[in-house]
Design a protein around this motif. Structure first.
Motif, PDB file in Angstrom:
ATOM      1  N   GLY A 122     -76.959  27.274 -41.497  1.00 25.41           N
ATOM      2  CA  GLY A 122     -77.997  27.658 -42.447  1.00 25.41           C
ATOM      3  C   GLY A 122     -78.975  28.659 -41.844  1.00 25.41           C
ATOM      4  O   GLY A 122     -78.786  29.118 -40.712  1.00 25.41           O
ATOM      5  N   PRO A 123     -79.986  29.025 -42.593  1.00 25.68           N
ATOM      6  CA  PRO A 123     -80.296  28.553 -43.937  1.00 25.68           C
ATOM      7  C   PRO A 123     -79.427  29.200 -45.018  1.00 25.68           C
ATOM      8  O   PRO A 123     -79.270  30.413 -45.060  1.00 25.68           O
ATOM      9  N   ILE A 124     -78.864  28.338 -45.853  1.00 26.78           N
ATOM     10  CA  ILE A 124     -78.063  28.752 -47.013  1.00 26.78           C
ATOM     11  C   ILE A 124     -78.572  27.939 -48.197  1.00 26.78           C
ATOM     12  O   ILE A 124     -78.535  26.706 -48.162  1.00 26.78           O
ATOM     13  N   THR A 131     -79.205  32.818 -52.502  1.00 26.08           N
ATOM     14  CA  THR A 131     -79.938  33.438 -51.399  1.00 26.08           C
ATOM     15  C   THR A 131     -79.639  32.701 -50.095  1.00 26.08           C
ATOM     16  O   THR A 131     -79.416  31.486 -50.086  1.00 26.08           O
ATOM     17  N   CYS A 132     -79.645  33.447 -49.003  1.00 25.76           N
ATOM     18  CA  CYS A 132     -79.390  32.816 -47.716  1.00 25.76           C
ATOM     19  C   CYS A 132     -79.878  33.718 -46.588  1.00 25.76           C
ATOM     20  O   CYS A 132     -80.150  34.902 -46.789  1.00 25.76           O
ATOM     21  N   GLY A 133     -79.970  33.141 -45.396  1.00 25.89           N
ATOM     22  CA  GLY A 133     -80.366  33.890 -44.219  1.00 25.89           C
ATOM     23  C   GLY A 133     -81.837  33.755 -43.896  1.00 25.89           C
ATOM     24  O   GLY A 133     -82.690  33.704 -44.780  1.00 25.89           O
ATOM     25  N   LEU A 134     -82.131  33.694 -42.590  1.00 29.33           N
ATOM     26  CA  LEU A 134     -83.505  33.675 -42.099  1.00 29.33           C
ATOM     27  C   LEU A 134     -83.893  35.094 -41.718  1.00 29.33           C
ATOM     28  O   LEU A 134     -83.201  35.747 -40.936  1.00 29.33           O
ATOM     29  N   LEU A 135     -84.989  35.587 -42.274  1.00 28.23           N
ATOM     30  CA  LEU A 135     -85.462  36.925 -41.930  1.00 28.23           C
ATOM     31  C   LEU A 135     -85.888  36.951 -40.467  1.00 28.23           C
ATOM     32  O   LEU A 135     -86.733  36.166 -40.049  1.00 28.23           O
ATOM     33  N   ILE A 136     -85.280  37.841 -39.665  1.00 27.46           N
ATOM     34  CA  ILE A 136     -85.641  37.942 -38.239  1.00 27.46           C
ATOM     35  C   ILE A 136     -86.180  39.319 -37.869  1.00 27.46           C
ATOM     36  O   ILE A 136     -86.780  39.482 -36.815  1.00 27.46           O
ATOM     37  N   GLU A 137     -85.972  40.326 -38.743  1.00 28.68           N
ATOM     38  CA  GLU A 137     -86.524  41.664 -38.534  1.00 28.68           C
ATOM     39  C   GLU A 137     -86.902  42.254 -39.883  1.00 28.68           C
ATOM     40  O   GLU A 137     -86.159  42.105 -40.853  1.00 28.68           O
ATOM     41  N   GLY A 138     -88.072  42.919 -39.943  1.00 30.79           N
ATOM     42  CA  GLY A 138     -88.488  43.576 -41.173  1.00 30.79           C
ATOM     43  C   GLY A 138     -89.497  42.773 -41.967  1.00 30.79           C
ATOM     44  O   GLY A 138     -89.335  42.571 -43.171  1.00 30.79           O
ATOM     45  N   PHE A 139     -90.551  42.343 -41.282  1.00 30.72           N
ATOM     46  CA  PHE A 139     -91.559  41.498 -41.922  1.00 30.72           C
ATOM     47  C   PHE A 139     -92.678  42.300 -42.589  1.00 30.72           C
ATOM     48  O   PHE A 139     -93.622  41.716 -43.105  1.00 30.72           O
ATOM     49  N   ASP A 140     -92.578  43.629 -42.573  1.00 30.69           N
ATOM     50  CA  ASP A 140     -93.696  44.469 -43.012  1.00 30.69           C
ATOM     51  C   ASP A 140     -93.624  44.873 -44.479  1.00 30.69           C
ATOM     52  O   ASP A 140     -94.412  45.690 -44.942  1.00 30.69           O
ATOM     53  N   ASP A 168     -75.264  37.844 -38.420  1.00 33.30           N
ATOM     54  CA  ASP A 168     -76.409  38.525 -39.018  1.00 33.30           C
ATOM     55  C   ASP A 168     -76.003  39.222 -40.315  1.00 33.30           C
ATOM     56  O   ASP A 168     -74.882  39.733 -40.442  1.00 33.30           O
ATOM     57  N   LEU A 169     -76.930  39.238 -41.246  1.00 39.14           N
ATOM     58  CA  LEU A 169     -76.768  39.912 -42.538  1.00 39.14           C
ATOM     59  C   LEU A 169     -77.745  41.082 -42.561  1.00 39.14           C
ATOM     60  O   LEU A 169     -78.924  40.914 -42.235  1.00 39.14           O
ATOM     61  N   LEU A 170     -77.271  42.260 -42.947  1.00 41.00           N
ATOM     62  CA  LEU A 170     -78.060  43.476 -42.835  1.00 41.00           C
ATOM     63  C   LEU A 170     -78.505  43.985 -44.208  1.00 41.00           C
ATOM     64  O   LEU A 170     -77.795  43.854 -45.196  1.00 41.00           O
ATOM     65  N   ALA A 171     -79.706  44.590 -44.209  1.00 39.54           N
ATOM     66  CA  ALA A 171     -80.234  45.235 -45.411  1.00 39.54           C
ATOM     67  C   ALA A 171     -80.594  46.668 -45.056  1.00 39.54           C
ATOM     68  O   ALA A 171     -81.305  46.919 -44.074  1.00 39.54           O
ATOM     69  N   TYR A 172     -80.091  47.608 -45.849  1.00 34.71           N
ATOM     70  CA  TYR A 172     -80.329  49.037 -45.627  1.00 34.71           C
ATOM     71  C   TYR A 172     -81.273  49.583 -46.695  1.00 34.71           C
ATOM     72  O   TYR A 172     -81.123  49.283 -47.882  1.00 34.71           O
ATOM     73  N   ASP A 173     -82.209  50.400 -46.246  1.00 37.84           N
ATOM     74  CA  ASP A 173     -83.152  51.062 -47.140  1.00 37.84           C
ATOM     75  C   ASP A 173     -82.709  52.504 -47.367  1.00 37.84           C
ATOM     76  O   ASP A 173     -82.379  53.215 -46.409  1.00 37.84           O
ATOM     77  N   ILE A 174     -82.672  52.923 -48.643  1.00 38.37           N
ATOM     78  CA  ILE A 174     -82.271  54.290 -48.967  1.00 38.37           C
ATOM     79  C   ILE A 174     -83.311  54.903 -49.904  1.00 38.37           C
ATOM     80  O   ILE A 174     -83.228  54.724 -51.129  1.00 38.37           O
ATOM     81  N   PRO A 175     -84.314  55.606 -49.367  1.00 36.38           N
ATOM     82  CA  PRO A 175     -85.237  56.336 -50.247  1.00 36.38           C
ATOM     83  C   PRO A 175     -84.458  57.392 -51.021  1.00 36.38           C
ATOM     84  O   PRO A 175     -83.676  58.147 -50.440  1.00 36.38           O
ATOM     85  N   THR A 176     -84.638  57.432 -52.325  1.00 33.64           N
ATOM     86  CA  THR A 176     -83.846  58.336 -53.170  1.00 33.64           C
ATOM     87  C   THR A 176     -84.019  59.791 -52.746  1.00 33.64           C
ATOM     88  O   THR A 176     -83.066  60.568 -52.737  1.00 33.64           O
ATOM     89  N   LYS A 364     -84.023  45.659 -42.439  1.00 35.51           N
ATOM     90  CA  LYS A 364     -84.222  44.213 -42.403  1.00 35.51           C
ATOM     91  C   LYS A 364     -82.949  43.543 -41.897  1.00 35.51           C
ATOM     92  O   LYS A 364     -81.841  44.009 -42.164  1.00 35.51           O
ATOM     93  N   ARG A 365     -83.150  42.464 -41.174  1.00 40.10           N
ATOM     94  CA  ARG A 365     -82.021  41.704 -40.630  1.00 40.10           C
ATOM     95  C   ARG A 365     -82.268  40.221 -40.879  1.00 40.10           C
ATOM     96  O   ARG A 365     -83.358  39.702 -40.628  1.00 40.10           O
ATOM     97  N   TYR A 366     -81.236  39.563 -41.375  1.00 40.69           N
ATOM     98  CA  TYR A 366     -81.289  38.131 -41.665  1.00 40.69           C
ATOM     99  C   TYR A 366     -80.230  37.433 -40.811  1.00 40.69           C
ATOM    100  O   TYR A 366     -79.199  38.016 -40.490  1.00 40.69           O
ATOM    101  N   ARG A 367     -80.480  36.184 -40.475  1.00 43.94           N
ATOM    102  CA  ARG A 367     -79.544  35.485 -39.583  1.00 43.94           C
ATOM    103  C   ARG A 367     -79.149  34.124 -40.151  1.00 43.94           C
ATOM    104  O   ARG A 367     -79.981  33.381 -40.669  1.00 43.94           O
ATOM    105  N   ILE A 368     -77.854  33.829 -40.031  1.00 38.39           N
ATOM    106  CA  ILE A 368     -77.328  32.497 -40.308  1.00 38.39           C
ATOM    107  C   ILE A 368     -77.122  31.807 -38.971  1.00 38.39           C
ATOM    108  O   ILE A 368     -76.526  32.375 -38.043  1.00 38.39           O
ATOM    109  N   TYR A 369     -77.616  30.580 -38.862  1.00 40.14           N
ATOM    110  CA  TYR A 369     -77.528  29.805 -37.614  1.00 40.14           C
ATOM    111  C   TYR A 369     -76.542  28.650 -37.776  1.00 40.14           C
ATOM    112  O   TYR A 369     -76.188  28.256 -38.895  1.00 40.14           O
TER     113      TYR A 369
END
Length: 373
Positions: A122-124, A131-140, A168-176, A364-369
């Motif tokens: 988890g967390p799952i 929704t799942c994953g603990l946010l470990i990077e990108g708290f801003d 780890d689960l990744l999130a990518y930002d793409i400004p248009t 942003k990076r999320y983690r499953i433990y």
């Protein structure tokens, strides 16, 4: 002294849902979940997950005050499909106190052990289809729709308990404005090449949504079946999620690739309704939240590409680039300022590279433990 109490009543379930609102009070990046949606998700009489699996909610009390929450989960579908014997924990929220965190996690651990599990993951929040994953990077910055958020101190609470990284689960930002035009420029040529192979792209038909959803479900369950932790949706689960998505989906961001009238790939982008939910106090639509939701939808400036799947036999043909290209082109046309592609498995190198090629930036990076029992 810490008391861990199982949730058995409707009142306790409401307290379970409301606890994060008090925990995150004053945090500008916290987005409250809609109470009605969370109540349905956690209600065994309403959500189709409980037709095949089970979960137990727990609240932690100190001096008669709630100081944490957790759910212990036994996902029969997940175990059967992946040939494992493990349980999950989810909906973990806690004050910054290791003793409280340990009490909660030990309770979930013991519950899974009693079920016969040899590992807890988890967390799952019920399954990887939620929704799942603990946010470990990108708290801003706030999370986008259907993504999680937590305080940075959760990382220490989780790891000090002995849970270790699974993936780890990744999130990518793409400004248009910064999105590479490469996919858009190549799209016409790629689409012409696909047409010669009998593959055509089109928007989803919301007037025939039930049939469209049924076709998409078949592709979804095939396209993701090799992903870590994947659980095929039952007919009831897919219908439940599709019903919710239909209320917010914009066909301009839902692209389908077809061959011989059969769907071979699709991409689903949804407006980031968290731009509105962040303003709805404690997730209550009444008395004023409903108006914020209804009138705020046209003002949404961000998008989340939450699903993109192509059947294995049709990959590496350029379908993925065309799907992304169509969404980028439409996003620019309709005034979307930025998009998020999430979540992506860290080892899905082909898809991650495709996002990076259009100037997507990992933000942003999320983690499953996991922890052995």
């Amino acid at each position: 002294m810490i008391d861990i109490i199982p949730v058995v009543s409707k009142k306790q379930r409401a307290e379970f849902i409301d606890f994060p609102h008090d925990l995150y009070i004053g945090d500008p990046n916290y987005v409250p979940e809609l109470f009605m949606a969370q109540d349905d998700l956690l209600n065994p009489d309403k959500h189709p997950f409980y037709q095949h699996s089970t979960a137990q909610l727990f609240l932690a009390y100190r001096d008669n005050k709630i100081v944490g929450r957790i759910a212990a989960i036994w996902n029969t579908q997940h175990n059967a499909f992946n040939h494992v014997n493990e349980g999950q924990f989810g909906f973990f929220d806690c004050i910054d106190d290791q003793e409280v965190a340990d009490a909660l996690l030990n309770t979930a651990y013991a519950w899974v052990k009693e079920k016969g599990g040899n590992k807890i993951v988890g967390p799952i929040n019920l399954s990887t289809n939620e929704t799942c994953g603990l946010l470990i990077e990108g708290f801003d910055s706030p999370p986008v729709a259907m993504m999680t958020y937590n305080y940075p101190y959760y990382i220490d609470l989780i790891q000090n308990f002995g849970l270790q990284k699974q993936v780890d689960l990744l999130a990518y930002d793409i400004p248009t404005a910064k999105a590479s035009d490469r996919s858009v420029l190549l799209m016409d040529k790629l689409e012409e090449r696909l047409k010669r192979s009998g593959i055509h792209l089109r928007l989803i038909n919301l007037k025939d949504f039930k049939n469209e959803a049924e076709k998409i479900k078949r592709v979804y369950n095939k396209a993701w079946d090799k992903n870590l932790g994947f659980v095929p949706m039952t007919d009831e689960e897919f219908a439940y999620i599709a019903k919710d998505l239909k209320m917010i989906v914009n066909p301009n961001y839902c692209i389908i690739a077809e061959k011989d009238n059969e769907i071979v790939g699709f991409a689903v982008g949804i407006p980031n309704i968290n731009e509105i939910l962040i303003k709805i106090k404690r997730g209550r639509l009444l008395p004023t939240g409903i108006f914020k939701l209804l009138f705020g939808r046209k003002k949404i400036k961000t998008l989340r590409v939450m699903m993109l799947g192509v059947l294995e036999e049709y990959r590496k043909m350029g379908i993925e680039a065309c799907l992304y290209g169509r969404i980028i082109k439409n996003a620019k046309t309709y005034g979307i300022e930025r998009g998020e592609c999430s979540w992506m498995l860290e080892h899905n190198y082909m898809m991650n590279h495709a996002i990076e090629q259009i100037n997507g930036e990992l933000y942003k990076r999320y983690r499953i433990y996991e922890k052995e029992i």
